[in-house]
Design a protein around this motif. Structure first.
Motif, PDB file in Angstrom:
ATOM      1  N   GLU A 124       0.808  -1.217   0.000  1.00  0.00           N
ATOM      2  CA  GLU A 124       0.000   0.000   0.000  1.00  0.00           C
ATOM      3  C   GLU A 124       0.848   1.277   0.000  1.00  0.00           C
ATOM      4  O   GLU A 124       1.887   1.349   0.631  1.00  0.00           O
ATOM      5  N   GLY A 125       0.363   2.288  -0.725  1.00  0.00           N
ATOM      6  CA  GLY A 125       1.051   3.563  -0.779  1.00  0.00           C
ATOM      7  C   GLY A 125       1.622   3.836  -2.160  1.00  0.00           C
ATOM      8  O   GLY A 125       1.265   3.170  -3.138  1.00  0.00           O
ATOM      9  N   TYR A 126       2.517   4.822  -2.224  1.00  0.00           N
ATOM     10  CA  TYR A 126       3.113   5.230  -3.494  1.00  0.00           C
ATOM     11  C   TYR A 126       4.455   4.534  -3.708  1.00  0.00           C
ATOM     12  O   TYR A 126       5.270   4.464  -2.793  1.00  0.00           O
ATOM     13  N   GLY A 127       4.685   4.052  -4.898  1.00  0.00           N
ATOM     14  CA  GLY A 127       5.996   3.465  -5.198  1.00  0.00           C
ATOM     15  C   GLY A 127       5.941   2.513  -6.376  1.00  0.00           C
ATOM     16  O   GLY A 127       4.907   2.359  -7.021  1.00  0.00           O
ATOM     17  N   SER A 128       7.069   1.873  -6.618  1.00  0.00           N
ATOM     18  CA  SER A 128       7.126   0.918  -7.719  1.00  0.00           C
ATOM     19  C   SER A 128       7.082  -0.496  -7.151  1.00  0.00           C
ATOM     20  O   SER A 128       6.909  -0.674  -5.946  1.00  0.00           O
ATOM     21  N   ASP A 129       7.253  -1.494  -8.025  1.00  0.00           N
ATOM     22  CA  ASP A 129       7.228  -2.900  -7.602  1.00  0.00           C
ATOM     23  C   ASP A 129       8.122  -3.159  -6.395  1.00  0.00           C
ATOM     24  O   ASP A 129       9.274  -2.730  -6.376  1.00  0.00           O
ATOM     25  N   SER A 130       7.617  -3.906  -5.420  1.00  0.00           N
ATOM     26  CA  SER A 130       8.505  -4.389  -4.355  1.00  0.00           C
ATOM     27  C   SER A 130       9.359  -5.491  -4.952  1.00  0.00           C
ATOM     28  O   SER A 130       8.868  -6.305  -5.734  1.00  0.00           O
ATOM     29  N   VAL A 131      10.625  -5.513  -4.576  1.00  0.00           N
ATOM     30  CA  VAL A 131      11.490  -6.579  -5.094  1.00  0.00           C
ATOM     31  C   VAL A 131      11.418  -7.749  -4.124  1.00  0.00           C
ATOM     32  O   VAL A 131      11.876  -7.661  -2.987  1.00  0.00           O
ATOM     33  N   LEU A 132      10.795  -8.830  -4.570  1.00  0.00           N
ATOM     34  CA  LEU A 132      10.572  -9.970  -3.686  1.00  0.00           C
ATOM     35  C   LEU A 132      11.543 -11.111  -3.961  1.00  0.00           C
ATOM     36  O   LEU A 132      11.795 -11.947  -3.130  1.00  0.00           O
ATOM     37  N   SER A 133      12.068 -11.133  -5.187  1.00  0.00           N
ATOM     38  CA  SER A 133      13.074 -12.158  -5.482  1.00  0.00           C
ATOM     39  C   SER A 133      14.040 -11.605  -6.511  1.00  0.00           C
ATOM     40  O   SER A 133      13.740 -10.645  -7.227  1.00  0.00           O
ATOM     41  N   GLU A 134      15.180 -12.244  -6.555  1.00  0.00           N
ATOM     42  CA  GLU A 134      16.239 -11.788  -7.454  1.00  0.00           C
ATOM     43  C   GLU A 134      15.866 -11.958  -8.924  1.00  0.00           C
ATOM     44  O   GLU A 134      16.356 -11.248  -9.783  1.00  0.00           O
ATOM     45  N   HIS A 135      14.993 -12.937  -9.164  1.00  0.00           N
ATOM     46  CA  HIS A 135      14.678 -13.262 -10.560  1.00  0.00           C
ATOM     47  C   HIS A 135      13.484 -12.506 -11.113  1.00  0.00           C
ATOM     48  O   HIS A 135      13.156 -12.615 -12.289  1.00  0.00           O
ATOM     49  N   GLN A 136      12.841 -11.782 -10.222  1.00  0.00           N
ATOM     50  CA  GLN A 136      11.637 -11.067 -10.615  1.00  0.00           C
ATOM     51  C   GLN A 136      11.933 -10.013 -11.694  1.00  0.00           C
ATOM     52  O   GLN A 136      12.903  -9.273 -11.596  1.00  0.00           O
ATOM     53  N   ILE A 137      11.095  -9.978 -12.714  1.00  0.00           N
ATOM     54  CA  ILE A 137      11.236  -8.912 -13.713  1.00  0.00           C
ATOM     55  C   ILE A 137      10.295  -7.782 -13.289  1.00  0.00           C
ATOM     56  O   ILE A 137       9.109  -8.011 -13.045  1.00  0.00           O
ATOM     57  N   LEU A 138      10.849  -6.589 -13.193  1.00  0.00           N
ATOM     58  CA  LEU A 138      10.052  -5.477 -12.644  1.00  0.00           C
ATOM     59  C   LEU A 138       9.192  -4.808 -13.714  1.00  0.00           C
ATOM     60  O   LEU A 138       9.544  -4.779 -14.892  1.00  0.00           O
ATOM     61  N   ASP A 139       8.064  -4.274 -13.249  1.00  0.00           N
ATOM     62  CA  ASP A 139       7.153  -3.555 -14.140  1.00  0.00           C
ATOM     63  C   ASP A 139       7.588  -2.099 -14.281  1.00  0.00           C
ATOM     64  O   ASP A 139       7.997  -1.474 -13.302  1.00  0.00           O
ATOM     65  N   TRP A 140       7.463  -1.589 -15.499  1.00  0.00           N
ATOM     66  CA  TRP A 140       7.835  -0.203 -15.779  1.00  0.00           C
ATOM     67  C   TRP A 140       6.670   0.705 -15.392  1.00  0.00           C
ATOM     68  O   TRP A 140       5.953   1.248 -16.243  1.00  0.00           O
ATOM     69  N   THR A 141       6.457   0.856 -14.099  1.00  0.00           N
ATOM     70  CA  THR A 141       5.325   1.647 -13.632  1.00  0.00           C
ATOM     71  C   THR A 141       5.503   2.060 -12.177  1.00  0.00           C
ATOM     72  O   THR A 141       6.141   1.353 -11.401  1.00  0.00           O
ATOM     73  N   ASP A 142       4.942   3.204 -11.832  1.00  0.00           N
ATOM     74  CA  ASP A 142       4.805   3.609 -10.432  1.00  0.00           C
ATOM     75  C   ASP A 142       3.321   3.591 -10.120  1.00  0.00           C
ATOM     76  O   ASP A 142       2.496   3.864 -11.003  1.00  0.00           O
ATOM     77  N   ARG A 143       3.008   3.271  -8.871  1.00  0.00           N
ATOM     78  CA  ARG A 143       1.581   3.187  -8.513  1.00  0.00           C
ATOM     79  C   ARG A 143       1.300   3.918  -7.215  1.00  0.00           C
ATOM     80  O   ARG A 143       2.185   4.078  -6.390  1.00  0.00           O
TER      81      ARG A 143
END
Ligand code: AKG
Ligand code: FE2
Length: 356
Positions: A124-143
């Protein structure tokens, strides 16, 4: 000239907007889709999906036109999982005000936005994807992610005070969507020749039903062929309402293993069913897999609102939709959102966990 990306950037800032402003002509590794289901090169020029428009005011009409619209609704949701809602009772001016408000928020100085910043392990709140694993591909977005209901889960510290009318306009929008959500759940039931309340009953009119608002901001991206605004997923909700950007496309829906662009219809609201309605309908209505592509020239703002049954509700196929030709396809589940996130993080399609 745009700078070349320093090779050492891996984790970066917690805002894609800041990253985009640096003007690199590459995206960091962590955003790159190398293949697999989204297929290496991401195409923004997929064919256009002819998403049916449904006139909500006709859905309660006893006239032949009303029956026709109900049939159209059923057909839209069983083949595409979504429709463009018109005559939804909200003025163009009001929808523009919402869009403006969201733009104004993301345009605030970073320092101001970070007052509402989420922590790394919070959603919850403002920010980008939380990094939960090393292999995760991040989304090009802020929410900006806000829980609206239940009331006791609302955390006002994340609700912007700037723009000044933010809270009030958002509350008004949600109140209108609550009515639409019930209206649509009833219409869906009627479109399948069921008692009007059978989906709504499972959804539960209880205090515990959740409503989540997600303001999505997609900064320009130097490599739309490699990065995605949002990776492929279906929603965990019962119903999702998406107010798209008025001008900039980006949403794509997967149909018959092919990606299609969802057109922008400025004053319609895109409604899609989520996994929980797919389960209730015994698979007749489809929770569409969708993704968001990025754009090198234009930013994009959208607002998604998710309606989610209370976590204590039992969600399962409506008895009348189970028969010899269509045996029960899903188990009865509780707290589907938890099941969803457990599976999502393992890279699985969450609804498969509910399949028999
Ligand atoms: O921004 C969009 O077009 C879609 C966003 C979305 O799919 C989501 O927030 O679940
Ligand atoms: Fe979505």
């Amino acid at each position: 000239m745009a700078e070349t990306l320093p090779t050492k950037i891996y984790s970066l800032s917690n805002s894609v907007q800041e990253l985009a402003m640096k003007g690199y002509n590459e995206v960091p590794e962590r955003y790159v889709h190398k293949g697999g289901s989204s297929g290496g090169i991401i195409s923004a020029s997929a064919p256009l999906l002819d998403v049916p428009s449904i006139d909500l005011s006709l859905l309660i009409s006893p006239s032949p036109a009303g029956a026709e619209e109900l049939e159209k609704l059923q057909s839209a949701l069983s083949s595409f999982g979504c429709f463009q809602a018109t005559n939804h009772g909200m003025s163009n001016m009001f929808l523009d005000k919402l869009r403006e408000m969201s733009k104004e928020f993301f345009a605030l100085p970073m320092e101001e936005k970070k007052k509402y910043g989420k922590t790394a392990d919070d959603i919850e709140g403002y920010g980008s994807d939380s990094v939960l694993s090393e292999h995760q591909i991040l989304d090009w977005t802020d929410r900006l992610y806000l829980t609206i209901s239940p009331e006791d889960k609302k955390r006002l510290k994340f609700w912007p005070e700037n723009p000044r009318n933010f809270r009030e306009v958002l509350e008004e929008y949600i109140m209108k969507l609550k009515t639409l959500n019930e209206f649509i759940l009833k219409a869906i039931a009627r479109s399948l020749n069921l008692a009007e309340n059978c989906f709504l009953q499972q959804y539960g009119e209880s205090e515990s039903a959740a409503v989540i608002a997600r303001f999505n901001f997609y900064p320009t991206c130097p490599r739309p062929d490699l990065a995605l605004g949002v990776k492929p997923h279906a929603d965990a909700s019962a119903i999702t309402f998406l107010l798209q950007d008025k001008e900039v496309e980006g949403l794509q829906v997967l149909k018959d293993d092919q990606w299609f662009r969802v057109p922008v219809v400025p004053y319609s609201i895109l409604v899609n069913v989520g996994d929980q309605v797919e389960i209730m309908s015994n698979g007749i209505l489809k929770s569409p897999v969708h993704r968001v592509v990025t754009n090198s020239k234009r930013e994009r703002n959208t607002l998604a609102v998710f309606f989610i049954p209370g976590s204590e509700m039992e969600i399962g196929p409506v008895e009348k939709l189970i028969n010899e030709e269509r045996p029960r396809m899903y188990k009865t589940v509780k707290d589907y959102v938890s099941i969803y996130f457990q599976n999502y993080q393992l890279g699985k399609r969450p609804i498969d966990a509910a399949k028999i």
